[in-house]
Design a protein around this motif. Structure first.
Motif, PDB file in Angstrom:
ATOM      1  N   SER A   1       7.207 -50.415  34.876  1.00  0.00           N
ATOM      2  CA  SER A   1       7.473 -49.187  35.618  1.00  0.00           C
ATOM      3  C   SER A   1       8.941 -48.769  35.486  1.00  0.00           C
ATOM      4  CB  SER A   1       7.105 -49.360  37.084  1.00  0.00           C
ATOM      5  OG  SER A   1       7.914 -50.344  37.694  1.00  0.00           O
ATOM      6  N   THR A   2       9.792 -49.649  34.971  1.00  0.00           N
ATOM      7  CA  THR A   2      11.210 -49.321  34.807  1.00  0.00           C
ATOM      8  C   THR A   2      11.501 -48.678  33.458  1.00  0.00           C
ATOM      9  OG1 THR A   2      11.790 -51.450  33.822  1.00  0.00           O
ATOM     10  CG2 THR A   2      11.794 -51.312  36.231  1.00  0.00           C
ATOM     11  N   PHE A   3      10.508 -48.591  32.585  1.00  0.00           N
ATOM     12  CA  PHE A   3      10.722 -48.078  31.235  1.00  0.00           C
ATOM     13  C   PHE A   3      10.672 -46.562  31.188  1.00  0.00           C
ATOM     14  CE2 PHE A   3      10.924 -52.233  30.213  1.00  0.00           C
ATOM     15  CZ  PHE A   3       9.768 -52.919  29.891  1.00  0.00           C
ATOM     16  N   ASN A   4      11.518 -45.972  30.348  1.00  0.00           N
ATOM     17  CA  ASN A   4      11.504 -44.526  30.150  1.00  0.00           C
ATOM     18  C   ASN A   4      10.301 -44.079  29.332  1.00  0.00           C
ATOM     19  OD1 ASN A   4      14.770 -45.364  29.857  1.00  0.00           O
ATOM     20  ND2 ASN A   4      14.211 -43.847  31.383  1.00  0.00           N
TER      21      ASN A   4
ATOM     22  N   ARG B   1       1.969 -42.708  23.115  1.00  0.00           N
ATOM     23  CA  ARG B   1       2.994 -43.181  24.037  1.00  0.00           C
ATOM     24  C   ARG B   1       2.781 -42.559  25.412  1.00  0.00           C
ATOM     25  NH1 ARG B   1       7.220 -40.113  20.872  1.00  0.00           N
ATOM     26  NH2 ARG B   1       7.187 -38.037  21.760  1.00  0.00           N
ATOM     27  N   ILE B   2       3.373 -43.218  26.414  1.00  0.00           N
ATOM     28  CA  ILE B   2       3.351 -42.739  27.788  1.00  0.00           C
ATOM     29  C   ILE B   2       4.802 -42.577  28.223  1.00  0.00           C
ATOM     30  CG2 ILE B   2       2.556 -43.159  30.136  1.00  0.00           C
ATOM     31  CD1 ILE B   2       0.518 -45.139  29.009  1.00  0.00           C
ATOM     32  N   SER B   3       5.163 -41.401  28.674  1.00  0.00           N
ATOM     33  CA  SER B   3       6.530 -41.179  29.138  1.00  0.00           C
ATOM     34  C   SER B   3       6.654 -41.632  30.591  1.00  0.00           C
ATOM     35  CB  SER B   3       6.891 -39.706  29.026  1.00  0.00           C
ATOM     36  OG  SER B   3       6.235 -38.975  30.057  1.00  0.00           O
ATOM     37  N   TRP B   4       7.888 -41.615  31.109  1.00  0.00           N
ATOM     38  CA  TRP B   4       8.121 -42.071  32.472  1.00  0.00           C
ATOM     39  C   TRP B   4       7.457 -41.157  33.496  1.00  0.00           C
ATOM     40  CZ3 TRP B   4      10.803 -39.276  36.218  1.00  0.00           C
ATOM     41  CH2 TRP B   4      11.449 -38.129  35.755  1.00  0.00           C
TER      42      TRP B   4
ATOM     43  N   ARG C   1      -2.103 -48.554  30.620  1.00  0.00           N
ATOM     44  CA  ARG C   1      -1.170 -49.589  31.049  1.00  0.00           C
ATOM     45  C   ARG C   1      -1.680 -50.241  32.321  1.00  0.00           C
ATOM     46  NH1 ARG C   1       3.972 -45.987  32.490  1.00  0.00           N
ATOM     47  NH2 ARG C   1       4.879 -47.958  33.198  1.00  0.00           N
ATOM     48  N   ASP C   2      -1.289 -51.484  32.505  1.00  0.00           N
ATOM     49  CA  ASP C   2      -1.557 -52.212  33.733  1.00  0.00           C
ATOM     50  C   ASP C   2      -0.222 -52.775  34.193  1.00  0.00           C
ATOM     51  OD1 ASP C   2      -2.194 -54.087  35.710  1.00  0.00           O
ATOM     52  OD2 ASP C   2      -4.139 -54.532  34.798  1.00  0.00           O
ATOM     53  N   ASN C   3       0.410 -52.093  35.128  1.00  0.00           N
ATOM     54  CA  ASN C   3       1.750 -52.508  35.553  1.00  0.00           C
ATOM     55  C   ASN C   3       1.735 -53.900  36.197  1.00  0.00           C
ATOM     56  OD1 ASN C   3       2.923 -50.170  34.611  1.00  0.00           O
ATOM     57  ND2 ASN C   3       2.925 -49.156  36.599  1.00  0.00           N
TER      58      ASN C   3
ATOM     59  N   ASN D   1       6.384 -50.510  21.512  1.00  0.00           N
ATOM     60  CA  ASN D   1       7.763 -50.053  21.706  1.00  0.00           C
ATOM     61  C   ASN D   1       7.980 -49.655  23.158  1.00  0.00           C
ATOM     62  OD1 ASN D   1       9.324 -47.178  21.949  1.00  0.00           O
ATOM     63  ND2 ASN D   1      10.435 -48.581  20.607  1.00  0.00           N
ATOM     64  N   VAL D   2       9.156 -49.995  23.670  1.00  0.00           N
ATOM     65  CA  VAL D   2       9.564 -49.472  24.976  1.00  0.00           C
ATOM     66  C   VAL D   2      10.995 -48.983  24.864  1.00  0.00           C
ATOM     67  CG1 VAL D   2       8.050 -51.077  26.195  1.00  0.00           C
ATOM     68  CG2 VAL D   2      10.462 -51.636  25.931  1.00  0.00           C
TER      69      VAL D   2
END
Length: 112
Positions: free
Chosen positions: A29-32, A47-50, A68-70, A93-94
């Motif tokens: 959850s901290t990734f941009n 990709r998934i943005s913030w 995603r599964d945080n 990639n993150v």
């Protein structure tokens, strides 16, 4: 330093499915941005943005699903209706604090 480990690749026949997983050492959850790329040139797959916005490459729309599964710190790529042209090394990639982190890559091979 973020460590990413991909899993789930392998060999599948055309028309088959695979699910890739990318497990992160850090809270996702901290990734941009988090996403999947493929081939040596690291071409975008999804990709998934913030903000939660999802972007797919045109050639995988309708066949691939990113999620995603945080809680598990894991990113997934469900790949259906695979074709030989999907054969590639896939990279997780993150982006965190404007720094790019990559997994080691995992091979996906689709036979015709």
């Amino acid at each position: 330093q973020v460590h990413l480990v991909e899993s789930g690749g392998g060999l599948v026949q055309a028309g088959g499915s695979l699910r890739l997983a990318c497990t992160s050492s850090e809270d996702m959850s901290t990734f941009n941005s988090i996403g999947w790329y493929r081939r040596q040139e690291r071409k975008l797959v999804a990709r998934i943005s913030w903000t939660g916005r999802i972007t797919y490459a045109e050639e995988v729309k309708g066949r691939f699903t990113i999620s995603r599964d945080n809680a598990k710190k894991t990113l997934y790529l469900q790949m259906n209706s695979l074709q030989p042209e999907d054969t590639a090394v896939y990279y997780c990639n993150v982006i965190q604090d404007q720094r790019n982190y990559w997994g080691q890559g995992i091979q996906v091979t689709v036979s015709s």
